[in-house]
Structures are given as structure tokens and as C-alpha cells.
Write a protein that holds these residues in place. Structure first.
Motif: not given
Length: 244
Positions: A89-108
Motif C-alpha cells: 500500500r505504500w507505493p500505491a499511496a505514493i502513486r495515488g498522491a502523485f496522480g492527484l497532485a498532477a491533476f490538481t496542478a493541471w486544474w489550476a
């Protein structure tokens, strides 16, 4: 306790680099770039659109961007990974956090570009942001679930159309008022609709956490390889499938 937390933070920090390098950046980056072009069209062509037209473009672009997030949890190395020194779950959490961060930057960037190409534009940005984040979470949930049950660790080709289907299902859901209301709507109707969006986001986030945190089940390839390893290490052993 403090030492344990410090050790975990150190392990997580060490995991970030290898985990991000193991991701498939092309589908995510390509979808985000294409979605940004969608909202750039009015600014580039100098089109004078109504506020609701800009809102529709942002919603459509959010769906396009979310299809890239459907590849976030892809892990082609899954069949060859017998054991890892940290919970999966640790690598998966990193992947999920990165995906959300990338989408947040894109939305801004998408919202900024929308306002840059319009004069005196007023949009309900908080509500549109809630819709976009929920759509992105739907894509992440589809990615987490499909990759979890994929023996090859690649669920993006299935998760991407599934994410589109989920977004379409939300759009055509027989609710009154509908989930996507015009951006010019204000007051109790807008509030009621986005309370439903908030509830949907909470459910989807819970699904992502469940899919990521649940213990990984060994695939057939892992089980076979593990059996061969134990047989070679233990002379005289009858093997996993001998029935003795």
C-alpha cells in the motif's frame, strides 16, 4: 514511537523516486496535455463564449484529463515481484498522491487559462473544482481496482474506458436536478447538487483506500515461483502441488 515514525518517513522518502520512475508517465502526461488544449481553444482563437460554455469546456476537459489518471496504478513489474520490504500500500499511496497532485496542478492551469482568454468571466470555481476532483477520483478508483485484480499489473486499458463510463453514468443519472447543472445556476439548487458531489467523492475515496490498503493476493505466477524457490531450497521436499 518517534523513532518508528522517523524510520517510516525515511522509508517513504526512499520509495518516492523508484516508485515514480516505475510509473508510466506517457498516458498521464498525454491526457493532461490534450485536456489543457481543450480549454486553450477559446483563448487561442479569441472566441467570446458565455460562462456556461466555459464551464462545459472545463467539465469536458476534466473528463479527458481523468482518463490519463486511469494509468496511475499500472505496475508492469508486478508479475516478477515475489516480495517487497514494505507493504504494497505504500507505493500505491505514493502513486495515488502523485496522480492527484498532477491533476490538481493541471486544474489550476486550466482555470487560469480559461480566465486569461475571457473578459470579466465569473465562474463557480469551487463547485466546478469539486466536480473535477470527483471525476479524477473515479478514474483513480478504476485504476486501483483493475490493477489490483490484474495478474500483469496493468489495468489502464480497462480502467480508462471504465472511468469514461462512470463519468457518463454520473452525467446521465436520473437525479432531480441533474448532477451537471448549468454554471449560471445559483442558490439552493447549486448547493444541493454539490452536496451530492461531496458525498460521491467521499464514497469514491473510501473505495480507493480500500483497494490500496487491502493485502495483495498472490497471483498464479507468484505462487508458482514461490513454490519452485522453496522446493529448490529444501531438498527432499515434495513441492507445493504434490499433495503429500
Amino acid at each position: 514511537m518517534r523513532r518508528r515514525l522517523t524510520a517510516r518517513r525515511g522509508v517513504l522518502s526512499a520509495l518516492v523516486g523508484p516508485t515514480l520512475r516505475a510509473m508510466r508517465p506517457a498516458p498521464v502526461a498525454g491526457a493532461l496535455a490534450a485536456a489543457l488544449l481543450v480549454v486553450a481553444v477559446p483563448a487561442v482563437l479569441g472566441l467570446d463564449l458565455e460562462p456556461d460554455d466555459h464551464a462545459r469546456l472545463l467539465r469536458f476537459a476534466a473528463v479527458c484529463a481523468a482518463t490519463g489518471l486511469a494509468f496511475t496504478f499500472d505496475d508492469p513489474a508486478k508479475p516478477t515481484t515475489l516480495a517487497v520490504p514494505v507493504p504494497s500500500r505504500w507505493p500505491a499511496a505514493i502513486r495515488g498522491a502523485f496522480g492527484l497532485a498532477a491533476f490538481t496542478a493541471w486544474w489550476a492551469a486550466a482555470v487560469t487559462l480559461t480566465y486569461a482568454g475571457a473578459d470579466e468571466l465569473r465562474l463557480p470555481v469551487p463547485g466546478l473544482t469539486l466536480e473535477a476532483v470527483t471525476i479524477a477520483a473515479l478514474a483513480l478508483a478504476a485504476s486501483a481496482v483493475t490493477c489490483r485484480f490484474s495478474a500483469r499489473g496493468v489495468g489502464g486499458p480497462i480502467a480508462a474506458p471504465a472511468a469514461l463510463g462512470l463519468a457518463l453514468a454520473v452525467a446521465v443519472a436520473p437525479t432531480t436536478p441533474p448532477m451537471f447543472v448549468p454554471a449560471i445556476v445559483r442558490g439552493t439548487v447549486w448547493t444541493a447538487v454539490h452536496e451530492r458531489w461531496a458525498a460521491l467523492l467521499a464514497l469514491v475515496l473510501a473505495a480507493i483506500v480500500t483497494a490500496v490498503a487491502a493485502p495483495a493476493r498472490p497471483t498464479a505466477r507468484r505462487t508458482t515461483a514461490s513454490c519452485r524457490h522453496r522446493d529448490s531450497a529444501s531438498t527432499g521436499s515434495s513441492g507445493c502441488g504434490s499433495g503429500r
